[in-house]
Design an enzyme around this catalytic site. Structure first.
Site, PDB file in Angstrom:
ATOM      1  N   HIS A 129       0.966  -1.082  -0.016  1.00  0.00           N
ATOM      2  CA  HIS A 129      -0.073  -0.147  -0.109  1.00  0.00           C
ATOM      3  C   HIS A 129       0.780   1.245   0.128  1.00  0.00           C
ATOM      4  O   HIS A 129       0.438   2.197  -0.767  1.00  0.00           O
ATOM      5  CB  HIS A 129      -0.839  -0.064   1.096  1.00  0.00           C
ATOM      6  N   CYS A 144      35.606   3.110 -23.339  1.00  0.00           N
ATOM      7  CA  CYS A 144      34.533   2.821 -22.041  1.00  0.00           C
ATOM      8  C   CYS A 144      35.346   3.369 -20.737  1.00  0.00           C
ATOM      9  O   CYS A 144      34.512   3.075 -19.665  1.00  0.00           O
ATOM     10  CB  CYS A 144      33.933   1.473 -21.938  1.00  0.00           C
TER      11      CYS A 144
END
Length: 795
Positions: free
Chosen positions: A420, A750
């Site tokens: 919830h 990279c």
């Protein structure tokens, strides 16, 4: 006037008659049963029946007078009026015609059941404004489980009617512009699935955090699903690839074992308020998955059928019957948060400083909030809450909603990503951290904190108010870059979010990050598990309990990490660098000290290609190969390319390529490309020779700079000399790029350099590099910078 409608008579056009939930149940029974979607049978009372009930003895007029002048911001008055109205409804007798209709339908339902003596029923609420794509009333009204006997069912229906005037339901209608009289309620009476002795959960056909729509997100726990929805348990979680499912391939991308400390089971009673109870789950069961991979994939396939039928992302509740072993769908409603986000704008929260972490848990909402802590032990303490407080509670339920919208952030002890608190936080657009375990005892009223959900799956509560901001990227304003912009991605749990950034794939996915974060155990300790010291063996046994064997644990966890990244970015390439731990880093893994040598300079020691071909490590490397082969050949993620790091000599490179082939990873087979990390001066000097055995280079600028300049960048004595733009380093890079251009092979970079230095990135583009792989936080900035500088030169 019709008081009753059977599910098989209903469809989505009947929302005004039986509400969103019951209309959806009817839609699935009517249109999806033939496709294999199993929905327990039942009937619904109609909206007309509800209005007929309220009109009896002037009840509706009394309710209107009570709520018309109510200020929902006055929490105390809201509670008083809501309680009064609910008491009126609970005491109201059914009009005879309505009661008779319910009794007759119930008798017919029981008589048709295969086990009429033992069957029980869920009595669910369904509002006529509920489960619409533009509004979520889910959880606003009550559901009662394991109810049997007509008198108990009648009482449950009356209680469902009363729940339309729960405090949170009243407040929600006011805040979303609904008048109380325009929303009616239908009660659905549906056969119970025996998930009390099975399992249950929630699944979404879109990732609830990032909005990534290529996977189904499944949660599962033992017992009835209310425990998951309420947030009373931390459930197991799974991600399942939609394309892999469609292709009939293995599709589970990720598995996470939840704590599952308690389960909601049946009691001996069948009455409202006494029919279920929480019981402790056996410790041996907590560390195992509550459902199998086969069941996860079956659920995901069902979710895809439902999504295709409704034509939108869906939020689905399911249950596994522990008696017949079958899987059932209990509810399905439109997902109403991430599916409505503007796909053309990426909003990203950035924390500019770090502090002391006080509490951690599951991150919800990818946002950051800050404020003073307010610990509430019970919903009755809501009046002490002030706007901007950080709400801290054991868990929340719909009764908490009147104050949740005022919070700057929410932190709970219990709950998973579909509980919830998580659902409401997403709906309200505020960060939440759930499942912390100790927030209510660790955090103190008035303490100033920063709640960060912008750092991956784990959310952190930091001491003090820290600096942060929200960044927005308008994708339609991004110019065409002069080179492919890829990303360095080390954390699979952020892959779905990162994939929303503009990109041409992943230039570096570090396998050692996956091993460190998702495994944490030295591979040899897993291979030699039976010979380990007793205390170490017991520790590892607990960590790997959900998997078939120690080897299975390593291989599957690597598969999970790599496949999450590969699926997130498919069909763009994902270059996975095979493990590049140094000996001191391997020693830090559990059991690592038993196997790792002490080296004075691990940077130049037992790492990379040398380690793979070593007799002491070869069996460990072969587990990596097994995982990579499964990801590519079995799961079909052929966008994965492999990269070999720290190759000192041409002979080492050749040996590793041969070892890969022996383990089912032959260059060219099934389109496999093997890239070499170009990070040593020898790689650049003998680039032509290395390229005979590899399909291209990915330049590692960090190690190339250190080894070219002969310095340790971590040493404060010489670190100021570290600069990837030094002429000697640039010369090495130019040699590597030129060799790849001549051989017509891939070359990218990279390393950290292009992320830190836009001018270096521009130089690389001018040299003819194919791609620049950047850290995600620099992608947009570097993209724009390169596009601007390239445009200026072109002009």
């Amino acid at each position: 006037m019709s008081h009753i409608a059977w599910f098989e008579e209903l469809g989505m056009d009947d929302v005004p008659i039986v509400g969103g939930k019951n209309a959806s149940l009817g839609e699935m029974v009517s249109h999806l049963a033939a496709a294999g979607v199993s929905v327990p049978r039942g009937f619904a009372t109609t909206a007309d029946a509800y209005r007929f009930f309220l009109a009896h003895d002037g009840l509706e007029q009394r309710i209107d007078e009570a709520v018309s002048a109510l200020d929902p911001e006055d929490v105390g008055e809201l509670a008083r009026v809501g309680s009064t109205v609910r008491a009126w409804i609970e005491a109201q007798p059914f009009p005879p015609a309505l009661e008779e209709a319910i009794r007759t339908a119930y008798e017919r339902l029981v008589a048709a059941d295969a086990d009429p003596e033992n069957v029980s029923w869920a009595v669910r609420s369904s509002a006529t404004a509920e489960d619409l794509p533009e509004a979520s009333f889910a959880g606003q009204q009550e559901t009662f489980l394991n109810i049997a006997g007509i008198e108990n069912v009648l009482q449950a229906v009356r209680s469902v009617f009363a729940s339309l005037y729960n405090d949170r339901a009243i407040a929600y209608r006011v805040h979303h512009g609904f008048t109380h009289s325009e929303v009616a309620l239908s009660a659905g009476i549906q056969r119970m699935v025996r998930s009390d002795v099975g399992a249950s959960g929630v699944m979404f056909t879109v990732d609830t955090e990032s909005g990534f729509d290529g996977a189904v997100f499944v949660t599962s726990s033992y017992g009835l699903g209310e425990a998951v929805v309420q947030g009373a348990v931390n459930p197991d979680e799974f991600y399942v690839s939609k394309p892999a499912l469609a292709a009939g391939r293995p599709a589970v991308l990720k598995r996470s074992v939840g704590e599952k400390a308690i389960a909601m089971r049946y009691t001996g009673e069948r009455t409202v308020g006494a029919s279920t109870a929480f019981v402790d789950v056996e410790r041996a069961d907590r560390v195992r998955f509550s459902i199998t991979d086969t069941e996860v994939e079956e659920l995901a396939r069902t979710a895809m059928l439902i999504e295709a039928h409704y034509g939108r992302p869906m939020d689905i509740e399911w249950g596994k019957d522990g008696i017949d072993g079958k899987l059932y769908i209990l509810q399905a409603r439109p997902e109403t948060v991430v599916s409505r986000a503007d796909a053309g704008i990426i909003r990203r929260f950035v924390l500019h400083e770090k502090g002391e972490v006080i509490v951690a848990g599951r991150a919800i909402g990818q946002r950051i909030g800050a404020g003073p802590v307010r610990v509430l032990r019970d919903v009755s303490e809501m009046a002490s809450f002030t706007p901007g407080d950080v709400l801290v509670a054991d868990m929340t339920d719909p009764d908490w909603e009147p104050i949740m919208k005022r919070a700057s952030a929410i932190v709970t002890n219990r709950g998973g990503r579909t509980c919830h608190a998580a659902i409401i936080a997403r709906e309200l657009g505020i960060p939440a951290i759930v499942g912390t375990g100790d927030a209510t005892t660790t955090l103190v009223d008035g303490q100033e904190v920063t709640v960060s959900c912008a750092e991956g799956d784990t959310g952190f509560v930091y001491r003090n108010i820290l600096s942060f901001e929200e960044e927005q990227t308008h994708l339609d304003r991004m110019p065409e870059p002069p080179v492919k912009i890829m990303m360095n991605v080390g954390t699979p749990d952020q892959a779905f979010s990162f994939s929303r950034l503009p990109n041409a794939g992943v230039g570096l996915a570090r396998l050692e990050f996956i091993i460190n974060r998702q495994i944490g155990i030295h591979p040899r300790a897993l291979l030699e598990f039976d010979t380990l010291p007793a205390d170490l063996k017991a520790d590892i046994a607990t960590r790997i309990a959900a998997y078939e064997s120690p080897r299975d644990y390593f291989v599957k966890r690597v598969i999970e990490g790599v496949s999450m990244i590969a699926a997130a970015f498919a069909p763009e390439p994902v270059i996975v660098r095979l493990s590049d731990f140094k000996s001191n880093e391997y020693a830090n893994l559990i059991g690592g000290e038993l196997y790792e040598p002490h080296e004075e300079n691990p940077m130049l020691g037992y790492r990379g290609a040398s380690r793979y071909i070593s007799p002491d490590f070869r069996a460990c490397f072969e587990m990596e190969c097994e995982a990579m082969r499964f990801v590519r050949d079995e799961m079909g993620l052929t966008n994965v390319k492999l990269m070999v790091p720290f190759v000192r000599t041409v002979g080492e490179g050749h040996a590793v390529v041969e070892l890969l082939a022996e383990n089912g990873l032959r260059r060219g087979a099934n389109g496999l490309e093997v890239i070499m990390m170009c990070e040593l001066p020898s790689n650049a000097v003998l680039a032509d020779d290395f390229l005979e055995f590899f399909d291209g280079f990915s330049i590692g600028s960090n190690d190339m700079t250190q080894l070219t300049l002969g310095l340790d960048r971590d040493s404060s004595l010489v670190s100021q000399t570290f600069d990837e733009r030094d002429p000697a380093v640039l010369h090495m890079l130019s040699l590597a790029i030129a060799a790849c251009r001549t051989a017509d092979k891939y070359v990218g970079i990279c390393g950290q350099g292009p992320s830190d230095h836009p001018d270096l990135a521009a130089w690389l583009v001018a040299q003819g590099i194919d791609s620049v792989s950047l850290n995600p936080d620099t992608v947009v900035e570097t993209w724009l910078s390169l596009s601007e500088s390239h445009g200026a030169r072109s002009a």
